[in-house]
Design a protein around this motif. Sequence first.
Motif, short mmCIF file in Angstrom:
data_model
loop_
_atom_site.label_atom_id
_atom_site.label_comp_id
_atom_site.label_asym_id
_atom_site.label_seq_id
_atom_site.Cartn_x
_atom_site.Cartn_y
_atom_site.Cartn_z
N HIS A 358 0.84 -1.21 0.00
CA HIS A 358 0.00 0.00 0.00
C HIS A 358 0.87 1.25 0.00
CE1 HIS A 358 -2.90 2.78 2.38
NE2 HIS A 358 -3.08 2.94 1.08
N THR A 361 2.54 1.71 -3.37
CA THR A 361 1.58 2.15 -4.37
C THR A 361 1.27 3.63 -4.21
OG1 THR A 361 0.58 -0.05 -4.38
CG2 THR A 361 -0.73 1.74 -5.31
N CYS A 421 2.43 -9.65 -6.54
CA CYS A 421 2.46 -8.29 -5.99
C CYS A 421 3.85 -7.68 -6.12
CB CYS A 421 2.04 -8.30 -4.51
SG CYS A 421 0.28 -8.64 -4.22
N GLU A 424 4.57 -6.66 -9.75
CA GLU A 424 3.85 -5.44 -10.17
C GLU A 424 4.43 -4.21 -9.49
OE1 GLU A 424 2.00 -5.56 -12.57
OE2 GLU A 424 1.21 -7.60 -12.69
N ILE A 425 4.83 -4.34 -8.23
CA ILE A 425 5.42 -3.20 -7.52
C ILE A 425 6.75 -2.80 -8.15
CG2 ILE A 425 6.60 -2.61 -5.36
CD1 ILE A 425 3.65 -2.09 -5.23
N LEU A 428 5.87 -0.95 -11.26
CA LEU A 428 5.28 0.34 -10.95
C LEU A 428 6.34 1.33 -10.49
CD1 LEU A 428 2.64 1.97 -10.72
CD2 LEU A 428 2.42 1.11 -8.38
N ALA A 447 -5.41 3.64 -8.16
CA ALA A 447 -4.74 3.64 -6.86
C ALA A 447 -5.75 3.46 -5.74
CB ALA A 447 -3.95 4.93 -6.67
N VAL A 450 -6.69 -0.17 -5.50
CA VAL A 450 -5.63 -0.94 -4.83
C VAL A 450 -5.73 -0.73 -3.32
CG1 VAL A 450 -3.14 -1.10 -4.46
CG2 VAL A 450 -4.06 -0.99 -6.78
N HIS A 487 0.24 -2.10 -14.27
CA HIS A 487 0.77 -2.61 -13.00
C HIS A 487 -0.23 -2.45 -11.86
CE1 HIS A 487 4.66 -3.51 -14.63
NE2 HIS A 487 4.89 -2.26 -15.00
N LEU A 488 -0.94 -1.31 -11.83
CA LEU A 488 -1.94 -1.10 -10.78
C LEU A 488 -3.08 -2.10 -10.90
CD1 LEU A 488 -2.05 2.80 -10.72
CD2 LEU A 488 -1.35 1.32 -8.83
N LEU A 491 -1.81 -5.43 -9.74
CA LEU A 491 -1.68 -5.42 -8.29
C LEU A 491 -3.04 -5.58 -7.63
CD1 LEU A 491 0.48 -5.08 -6.12
CD2 LEU A 491 0.11 -2.62 -6.23
N GLU A 492 -4.04 -4.89 -8.15
CA GLU A 492 -5.39 -5.01 -7.60
C GLU A 492 -5.90 -6.44 -7.71
OE1 GLU A 492 -9.96 -3.43 -8.44
OE2 GLU A 492 -8.33 -2.88 -9.80
#
Length: 514
Positions: A358, A361, A421, A424-425, A428, A447, A450, A487-488, A491-492
């Motif tokens: 979190h 992000t 995760c 993707e992070i 991002l 965002a 997420v 990526h978001l 991640l979601e």
Amino acid sequence: MKNLRATGRRLVRLVFVAPDPGRVRLRVSSRAVLAIGLAVAAAELCGLSLTASITGGLAALLALFTVADPTVRRQAVTTALLPAVGFPVLALATTLHGAPLLRDASWLLVIFAGVYARRWGPRGHALGIFAFMMFFVTQFLHALPAQLPELYGAVALALAAAGAVRFVAWCIERRVPPPAAPVQLPGRGLDRPTTRQAFQATVACAVALAAGQFISHERWYWAVGTAWWIFVNTASRGETLVRGFRRVVGTVTGIAAGFLIAIPLAGAPAPTAALVAVCVFGIFYTAPLSYSWMMFFVTVMAGLLYGLLGVLHPGLLVLRFEETAVGALGAAVGVALLPVTTHAATNAWIERAVTCVHACTTAAARRLAGDPDADPAPLAAELEVLLGRARLSLAPLVHPLSPLRARKARARRVLALLDDCAREIRGLAAVATDPDASHDARLAAAAWRVEAAVHALVPPVDPAHRVTIEEQGAPTHHPGAEAALGHLHGLEEALVALKAPVRTSPGAPLVPAA
């Protein structure tokens, strides 16, 4: 049997096929051989005894292996502090060599203090291990008070040699900085995991000490060493038991190799020195990958050193196995005291990892919105460390010999989604460095989604908190913005999917106990 064969094949692939980005493991292992070889050579050139040379070599190995502070400067300070704990322990252990009861009680106090010191992070961890091993080496070598001056000299020379190679001649850490190390799990008193583990390790070593002396009055210290090292870098009951199993596996295979290698050599200096160098390389190269392989090389090296000392014979290797088994049994007894359960530790590490997702992000979203002070890169590095601890905590659940199939499948799913995760992070954080990938209203909406997925797993500390990124117009369809959105969204999806295997009911612990 099928599971054991599969485990063996996996361990071989893990060591010989595992990627080594930037050849960091190769360089660290080669540096260790150079530094430890230099330390032993310096002791020999100064005319010190074989006992002092071995003590110096061990001190150099520990300085390179255990000092893991987050910056080079702090690593150098910790290395310089090692004699502050090592010298008093050497004096205590050699002075009490002829007083078994006082010696044993003193060692148990050193063990408690060494484990308790882990609450102060990497420096306390390194100093605690060094203190323990200085006591151990005096038992291993049967050092006496008269030898104390040359032991001090050997340790000082070794640490100087190791420091010169690590921080001057070949400072790999300046080019490849270590990831940020997360703080220990919180708690006060006996709720603090490091405090609990101090009591556990002391009880385990006390049981191992008593049982080890029952088996052998000369080599009992191997049982204590086994119990101690099983508690290193573990945080839960499951992790400790799995580590004990892996230590026994590595020791047994190392003893088998000792029969084939160390005994025929009979302490011949040149080939023994060459093989010890190979073992040192193997210890450092395999340690990040497999505890069993690391213990294999440690056991072979111990056999070779016994050969140099002129005391190696087949019965000694059998005794080594017996003492290891007793030490593992002591660890099993100790871990039953004030246990930190596997699911409790896993719950804490996954919650911290999700919270870090979190934060990363949020930082990336703010950076994309034009905030130059927002930097997701350090948080992405911290996430990698947290996920490493989560994987270690989940290791007992995914072990090939675990009979809990439902929990094993759920834990594997959790690991896969956490890896998603992390991927993707990383993407991002890389996209967030593009100054043109911003001012897209869709980024704020993504965002927020997420954030909602995170809060479905970990309730927010402040319910009023939201990602503060302004919607700044229509979609721009800039390639960087599109990549960030991808990526978001990924991640979601991973966070939403993560809810099923880690939450069986609202408020239930992550990866609950069976």
